[in-house]
Design a protein around this motif. Structure first.
Motif, mmCIF file in Angstrom:
data_model
loop_
_atom_site.group_PDB
_atom_site.id
_atom_site.type_symbol
_atom_site.label_atom_id
_atom_site.label_comp_id
_atom_site.label_asym_id
_atom_site.label_seq_id
_atom_site.Cartn_x
_atom_site.Cartn_y
_atom_site.Cartn_z
ATOM 1 N N ILE A 297 -0.603 8.474 -6.663
ATOM 2 C CA ILE A 297 -1.051 7.964 -5.371
ATOM 3 C C ILE A 297 -0.222 6.780 -4.904
ATOM 4 N N PHE A 298 0.117 6.828 -3.630
ATOM 5 C CA PHE A 298 0.774 5.706 -2.959
ATOM 6 C C PHE A 298 -0.280 5.002 -2.117
ATOM 7 N N LEU A 299 -0.392 3.683 -2.304
ATOM 8 C CA LEU A 299 -1.380 2.885 -1.585
ATOM 9 C C LEU A 299 -0.683 1.911 -0.656
ATOM 10 N N GLY A 300 -0.998 1.972 0.630
ATOM 11 C CA GLY A 300 -0.490 0.984 1.567
ATOM 12 C C GLY A 300 -1.288 -0.291 1.413
ATOM 13 N N HIS A 301 -0.667 -1.358 0.857
ATOM 14 C CA HIS A 301 -1.482 -2.527 0.498
ATOM 15 C C HIS A 301 -1.625 -3.544 1.621
ATOM 16 N N GLY A 302 -0.642 -3.656 2.510
ATOM 17 C CA GLY A 302 -0.803 -4.533 3.665
ATOM 18 C C GLY A 302 -0.963 -6.003 3.326
ATOM 19 N N ASN A 303 -1.753 -6.686 4.138
ATOM 20 C CA ASN A 303 -1.969 -8.129 4.026
ATOM 21 C C ASN A 303 -2.612 -8.496 2.683
ATOM 22 N N PRO A 304 -2.088 -9.505 1.963
ATOM 23 C CA PRO A 304 -2.711 -9.900 0.695
ATOM 24 C C PRO A 304 -4.197 -10.248 0.819
ATOM 25 N N MET A 305 -4.636 -10.662 2.019
ATOM 26 C CA MET A 305 -6.042 -11.005 2.210
ATOM 27 C C MET A 305 -6.975 -9.817 1.984
ATOM 28 N N ASN A 306 -6.426 -8.608 1.973
ATOM 29 C CA ASN A 306 -7.260 -7.451 1.642
ATOM 30 C C ASN A 306 -7.878 -7.579 0.255
ATOM 31 N N ALA A 307 -7.239 -8.342 -0.608
ATOM 32 C CA ALA A 307 -7.763 -8.514 -1.972
ATOM 33 C C ALA A 307 -9.162 -9.114 -1.973
ATOM 34 N N PRO B 203 -5.928 9.773 1.923
ATOM 35 C CA PRO B 203 -7.290 9.237 1.817
ATOM 36 C C PRO B 203 -7.530 7.937 2.572
ATOM 37 N N VAL B 204 -6.479 7.246 2.975
ATOM 38 C CA VAL B 204 -6.618 6.025 3.775
ATOM 39 C C VAL B 204 -5.646 6.128 4.943
ATOM 40 N N GLU B 205 -6.120 5.768 6.139
ATOM 41 C CA GLU B 205 -5.274 5.834 7.321
ATOM 42 C C GLU B 205 -5.457 4.561 8.145
ATOM 43 N N GLY B 206 -4.505 4.312 9.024
ATOM 44 C CA GLY B 206 -4.612 3.174 9.930
ATOM 45 C C GLY B 206 -3.313 2.396 9.995
ATOM 46 N N ILE B 207 -3.105 1.727 11.125
ATOM 47 C CA ILE B 207 -1.944 0.849 11.289
ATOM 48 C C ILE B 207 -2.471 -0.539 11.614
ATOM 49 N N ASP B 208 -2.144 -1.503 10.765
ATOM 50 C CA ASP B 208 -2.675 -2.862 10.861
ATOM 51 C C ASP B 208 -1.680 -3.763 11.584
ATOM 52 N N GLY B 209 -2.198 -4.608 12.475
ATOM 53 C CA GLY B 209 -1.354 -5.578 13.150
ATOM 54 C C GLY B 209 -0.241 -4.976 13.973
ATOM 55 N N ILE C 80 2.121 -2.321 10.523
ATOM 56 C CA ILE C 80 1.983 -2.102 9.079
ATOM 57 C C ILE C 80 1.115 -0.864 8.872
ATOM 58 N N SER C 81 1.718 0.206 8.374
ATOM 59 C CA SER C 81 0.953 1.421 8.097
ATOM 60 C C SER C 81 0.168 1.251 6.795
ATOM 61 N N MET C 82 -1.132 1.489 6.869
ATOM 62 C CA MET C 82 -1.992 1.402 5.688
ATOM 63 C C MET C 82 -2.209 2.768 5.056
ATOM 64 N N LEU C 83 -1.415 3.743 5.454
ATOM 65 C CA LEU C 83 -1.541 5.099 4.956
ATOM 66 C C LEU C 83 -1.461 5.146 3.436
ATOM 67 N N SER C 84 -2.402 5.867 2.820
ATOM 68 C CA SER C 84 -2.304 6.197 1.407
ATOM 69 C C SER C 84 -1.961 7.665 1.290
ATOM 70 N N VAL C 85 -1.188 7.998 0.268
ATOM 71 C CA VAL C 85 -0.719 9.371 0.061
ATOM 72 C C VAL C 85 -1.078 9.785 -1.353
ATOM 73 N N CYS C 86 -1.919 10.828 -1.471
ATOM 74 C CA CYS C 86 -2.350 11.286 -2.783
ATOM 75 C C CYS C 86 -1.719 12.630 -3.080
ATOM 76 N N VAL C 87 -1.032 12.726 -4.205
ATOM 77 C CA VAL C 87 -0.427 13.956 -4.671
ATOM 78 C C VAL C 87 -1.352 14.560 -5.732
ATOM 79 N N GLY C 88 -1.830 15.777 -5.476
ATOM 80 C CA GLY C 88 -2.752 16.427 -6.415
ATOM 81 C C GLY C 88 -4.115 15.779 -6.389
#
Length: 260
Positions: A8-18, A242-248, A251-259
């Motif tokens: 899985i590729f996770l679009g992590h974006g702004n560190p404040m998401n933590a 599994p995750v979509e959206g463009i922040d700010g 910044i693409s927040m797209l996640s890409v899951c293989v399998g």
């Protein structure tokens, strides 16, 4: 036979998401709840971008706060996941004859922990990071991803962390959230179609994809983790987002899951 883990590729974006609760972090939590619990995680983060290929060997990797200008509570976050020296050596073995340094000075940077703190909040799953060699072209990184694919049969979750579209020069820091830029939407849409078609070659040669790609990928650090994940795909495997959206705006927040 062990179950084939997704990658899985996770679009992590702004560190404040933590330390935030939003649609992205809630989606990351759902991912952790839905997929098979891995034996260990191999993370390829945009933020370990150095002129060599290295893998973390520490049994207790430190939490690295590799950013500036954020609120104090973000710097207090710790993600005390154990390391996995055995996995680090397995990565070294799979990538041979390429020289791979066993590194005990790095740890888990925010590209890794800012998403894993939501995906696996208990921090009980061992995590190893692989650096991105900044001196090598995208094709080199895609080939490394192919070599790492056997880990998916060994209970290891391969995680890439970056952003498909990552242009900080146009990002709306602290301003009213704009509509996504047309070029960001267009490039993300075209990339999604290529991924769904299993047509990865244009994504490896992304510099040839035109002006939208150049605006979306001004530097390759946040893009290359995606190529590692795509390269692990086995014939016939699905690709989902599994995750979509463009922040700010940029910044693409797209996640890409293989399998999975």
């Amino acid at each position: 036979m062990p179950e084939l883990m997704p990658a899985i590729f996770l679009g992590h974006g702004n560190p404040m998401n933590a330390i935030s609760t939003n649609s992205y972090t809630e989606s990351w939590r759902r991912i952790g709840a839905q997929i098979t619990k891995p034996k260990a995680i191999l993370a390829i983060s945009a933020h370990w971008y150095v002129p060599e290929t290295s893998v973390t060997i520490s049994s207790m990797p430190k939490t690295i706060h590799d950013f500036g200008g954020f609120p104090p509570e973000l710097y207090r976050v710790q993600y005390p996941a154990p390391g996995d020296p055995q996995l680090a050596r397995r990565v070294q073995q799979l990538l041979a004859p390429l020289p791979v340094n066993l590194d005990d000075s790095w740890g888990l940077d925010h590209g890794t922990w800012s998403v894993l703190v939501h995906v696996y909040p208990k921090a009980e799953i061992p995590v190893v990071q692989l650096s991105i060699n900044e001196t090598e072209p995208a094709s080199f990184h895609f080939e490394l991803g192919k070599k790492l694919a056997p880990l998916r049969n060994e209970g290891v979750l391969v995680v890439g962390s970056g952003n498909l579209v990552h242009n900080l020069h146009t990002y709306a820091w602290g301003r009213h959230l704009p509509e996504p830029y047309d070029w960001a939407v267009k490039f993300e849409s075209e990339a999604r179609q290529m991924m769904l078609a299993g047509d990865f070659e244009p994504l490896v040669r992304y510099e040839r994809l035109g002006p939208e790609a150049k605006l979306s990928i001004p530097t390759p650090d946040h893009y290359l983790p995606l190529l590692y994940v795509l390269a692990t795909r086995q014939p016939g495997e699905s690709i989902t987002f599994p995750v979509e959206g463009i922040d700010g705006g940029s910044i693409s927040m797209l996640s890409v899951c293989v399998g999975g």
